[in-house]
Design a protein around this motif. Structure first.
Motif, PDB file in Angstrom:
ATOM      1  N   PRO A  28     -11.112   4.680  -9.808  1.00  0.00           N
ATOM      2  CA  PRO A  28     -10.770   3.442  -9.095  1.00  0.00           C
ATOM      3  C   PRO A  28     -10.325   3.724  -7.669  1.00  0.00           C
ATOM      4  CG  PRO A  28      -9.760   3.493 -11.275  1.00  0.00           C
ATOM      5  CD  PRO A  28     -10.320   4.857 -11.044  1.00  0.00           C
ATOM      6  N   GLN A  29     -10.784   2.910  -6.729  1.00  0.00           N
ATOM      7  CA  GLN A  29     -10.415   3.083  -5.327  1.00  0.00           C
ATOM      8  C   GLN A  29      -9.049   2.455  -5.086  1.00  0.00           C
ATOM      9  OE1 GLN A  29     -13.462   2.000  -2.625  1.00  0.00           O
ATOM     10  NE2 GLN A  29     -12.268   2.470  -0.790  1.00  0.00           N
ATOM     11  N   LEU A  30      -8.169   3.214  -4.443  1.00  0.00           N
ATOM     12  CA  LEU A  30      -6.817   2.727  -4.219  1.00  0.00           C
ATOM     13  C   LEU A  30      -6.797   1.649  -3.141  1.00  0.00           C
ATOM     14  CD1 LEU A  30      -4.856   6.116  -4.158  1.00  0.00           C
ATOM     15  CD2 LEU A  30      -4.881   4.419  -5.991  1.00  0.00           C
ATOM     16  N   ASP A  31      -5.873   0.746  -3.287  1.00  0.00           N
ATOM     17  CA  ASP A  31      -5.627  -0.266  -2.258  1.00  0.00           C
ATOM     18  C   ASP A  31      -4.602   0.319  -1.290  1.00  0.00           C
ATOM     19  OD1 ASP A  31      -5.113  -2.381  -0.647  1.00  0.00           O
ATOM     20  OD2 ASP A  31      -4.597  -3.785  -2.246  1.00  0.00           O
ATOM     21  N   LEU A  32      -5.074   0.744  -0.122  1.00  0.00           N
ATOM     22  CA  LEU A  32      -4.191   1.426   0.819  1.00  0.00           C
ATOM     23  C   LEU A  32      -3.053   0.551   1.302  1.00  0.00           C
ATOM     24  CD1 LEU A  32      -6.766   3.401   3.011  1.00  0.00           C
ATOM     25  CD2 LEU A  32      -5.362   4.247   1.141  1.00  0.00           C
ATOM     26  N   SER A  33      -3.220  -0.764   1.221  1.00  0.00           N
ATOM     27  CA  SER A  33      -2.162  -1.657   1.699  1.00  0.00           C
ATOM     28  C   SER A  33      -0.896  -1.520   0.868  1.00  0.00           C
ATOM     29  CB  SER A  33      -2.646  -3.107   1.684  1.00  0.00           C
ATOM     30  OG  SER A  33      -2.961  -3.511   0.353  1.00  0.00           O
ATOM     31  N   ASP A  34      -1.039  -0.981  -0.354  1.00  0.00           N
ATOM     32  CA  ASP A  34       0.146  -0.766  -1.183  1.00  0.00           C
ATOM     33  C   ASP A  34       0.859   0.534  -0.818  1.00  0.00           C
ATOM     34  OD1 ASP A  34      -0.428  -3.072  -2.580  1.00  0.00           O
ATOM     35  OD2 ASP A  34      -1.588  -2.017  -4.130  1.00  0.00           O
ATOM     36  N   GLU A  38       0.387  -1.790   7.373  1.00  0.00           N
ATOM     37  CA  GLU A  38      -0.896  -2.347   7.811  1.00  0.00           C
ATOM     38  C   GLU A  38      -1.367  -1.731   9.129  1.00  0.00           C
ATOM     39  OE1 GLU A  38      -2.871  -6.700   8.924  1.00  0.00           O
ATOM     40  OE2 GLU A  38      -0.932  -6.572   7.909  1.00  0.00           O
ATOM     41  N   ILE A  41      -3.596   1.468   8.846  1.00  0.00           N
ATOM     42  CA  ILE A  41      -4.855   1.426   8.112  1.00  0.00           C
ATOM     43  C   ILE A  41      -5.996   1.131   9.082  1.00  0.00           C
ATOM     44  CG2 ILE A  41      -6.136   0.286   6.267  1.00  0.00           C
ATOM     45  CD1 ILE A  41      -3.476  -0.407   4.972  1.00  0.00           C
ATOM     46  N   GLN A  43      -9.159  -0.230  10.730  1.00  0.00           N
ATOM     47  CA  GLN A  43      -9.846  -1.510  10.570  1.00  0.00           C
ATOM     48  C   GLN A  43     -11.347  -1.405  10.792  1.00  0.00           C
ATOM     49  OE1 GLN A  43      -8.042  -4.184   9.470  1.00  0.00           O
ATOM     50  NE2 GLN A  43      -6.373  -2.662   9.391  1.00  0.00           N
TER      51      GLN A  43
END
Length: 490
Positions: A28-34, A38, A41, A43
């Motif tokens: 599973p690909q991690l949600d970097l926002s967690d 912001e 990250i 864009q």
């Protein structure tokens, strides 16, 4: 500016080309926002080159072929001993038993490595005439500072905190006054006499109860042996100071004369010069320091010692100046130096000096009719000529150094030492053949004639290199240090 843009296009990106292949992501690909704020990250996609594996291999191979090194050409960089590094050194440094160990292993598992280091220290003790050696310092200037810190600790232990002055000849390496300053001393310049040697009377006038040490290179940076060294040692020791030997020029006296016998109390060695470790490209270097008996308590700890049949690090050294390098220095360079010393043997090390001195004097006498020779006595491993004659015709030493590039040679050191106008310091080393020396001499003679007959060709050099003459001020102050897809060949 590039003179041949077609041959020097740096940007070889073609959209869609790749030089790698990764398997599909099966986790599973991690949600970097967690995980990240912001603002941290990305864009948009990174602006990276798009090239095939073959293209990138050819690109970097072509760039590497443009480098100049001692394996590809003559490198007579005075004061730096850019001599050939025997490839047996590299083979030994890659032995699995050495290459695959870790500095945090227990001492019992690396006794072979520790024994090599201890044996190397004993060889360096014999070569220098010192009583003990530490391998810790990572380079020549680092060794200078380490030795001066030991000298400072010695004086402080004897209640002589008033010894704040370090005497440095005007022909010294620039690192000498810099190291003294970093070690907390004030520097005092000692003048040279008309023969290019330390002015004894000026030395006598400047030593005193505030003298901590005299820093000296012998032979000096003019390639001249300080023949009054025993008198200088007596003068400095007479006021309670110490003598420090800059070992950068040890190649000139290796196995012929020892700093310890000259009266020096501390010495650093450049394993990456005299003892054929790789030199240049930012390192790694190695600058072991040897000391006489009085300074042994202040050696950096831990100290490598032999107890019965076991080699160990001794940490209980209350007067030590402390650790000066993580772990115990640059181990791979020790291996190369040790291999060199053992493979050469005493007779081979003597031959190093003999051929280094012979080659330098041969070149100096061949060039003497075409350039000014500020000091005419026999030199040791290097010599300094002056471009004053050429300067009067509108050509600088810098111009002649640039012109040498057209002949495929790395230029010698220029404008150093500072006490020679338009100086050019040349060190052929002992590893070059007579054919190479003669070829370089012919190039220098041709350049001297060009200055008289066609000075423009020298003033506008180089002509055959990948890049023409740069604006050196702009290159130093406004360097381009990062890749950009918008980069041009201007």
């Amino acid at each position: 500016m590039h003179k041949d843009n077609q041959a020097l296009i740096f940007e070889i990106t073609k959209e869609g080309r790749i030089g790698y292949s990764l398997p599909e992501l099966d986790v599973p690909q991690l949600d970097l926002s967690d995980l990240l704020p912001e603002g941290n990250i990305r864009q948009v996609e990174a602006e990276l080159p798009e090239v095939s594996e073959l293209d990138i291999m050819r690109h970097y191979t072509a760039l590497s072929n443009r480098n100049h090194g001692v394996d590809s050409g003559f490198y007579p960089l005075g004061s730096c001993t850019m001599k050939y590094n025997p490839k047996i050194n590299e083979s030994v440094a890659r032995f699995p038993g050495f290459a695959n160990i870790h500095p945090l292993q227990d001492e019992s598992t690396v006794q072979g490595a520790l024994e090599m280091m201890y044996d190397l220290q004993q060889h360096l003790v014999e070569i220098t005439g010192m009583d003990e050696v530490t391998l810790q310092p990572a380079a020549g200037a680092h060794g200078e500072w380490t030795a001066l810190m030991m000298i400072r600790a010695f004086h402080e232990a004897n209640g002589e905190t008033h010894r704040t002055k370090v005497l440095v000849p005007d022909s010294a390496h620039g690192t000498n006054p810099a190291s003294a300053t970093v070690a907390g001393f004030d520097t005092v310049t000692v003048k040279s006499n008309d023969n290019g040697l330390v002015d004894i009377e000026d030395l006598k006038a400047k030593v005193g109860t505030d003298t901590a040490a005299l820093m000296l290179t012998n032979p000096n940076t003019l390639g001249l042996f300080e023949e009054d060294i025993l008198e200088m040692a007596a003068i400095v020791h007479g006021v309670g100071g110490k003598l420090y030997y800059d070992g950068a020029n040890l190649n000139a006296v290796l196995s012929k004369a020892r700093p310890g016998d000259m009266g020096f109390d501390a010495v650093h060695l450049n394993l990456h010069k005299t003892f054929t470790g790789p030199h240049g490209g930012g390192g790694p270097g190695s600058g072991p320091v040897g000391v006489k008996k009085e300074l042994i308590p202040y050696l950096p700890k831990p100290v490598l010692v032999k107890k019965k049949e076991r080699i160990t690090f001794e940490h209980n050294r209350p007067q030590s100046i402390g650790r000066v390098k993580p772990f115990y220095g640059n181990f791979g360079i020790y291996l190369r130096a040790y291999t060199y010393i053992r493979s050469m043997g005493p007779d081979g090390l003597k031959a190093v000096t003999e051929y280094a001195v012979l080659n330098a004097n041969y070149m100096m006498r061949k060039l003497e009719p075409y350039f000014d020779l500020p000091f005419t006595q026999h030199c040791k491993h290097e010599f300094v000529i002056s471009g004053r004659r050429q300067k009067k015709l509108g050509v600088r030493t810098l111009d002649m150094a640039k012109r040498l590039l057209d002949f495929g040679y790395h230029p010698p050191t220029i404008y150093f030492p500072l006490n020679v106008e338009e100086g050019m310091m040349i060190e052929p080393t002992e590893t070059e053949s007579k054919e190479t020396l003669d070829s370089f001499i012919d190039a220098m003679i041709q350049i001297a004639k060009e200055v008289e007959e066609n000075p423009e060709i020298v003033q506008n050099a180089p002509h055959t290199t990948v890049i023409n003459r740069l604006d050196e001020t702009k290159a130093a102050r406004q360097p381009v240090l990062r890749y950009s897809k918008k980069m041009t060949n201007e």
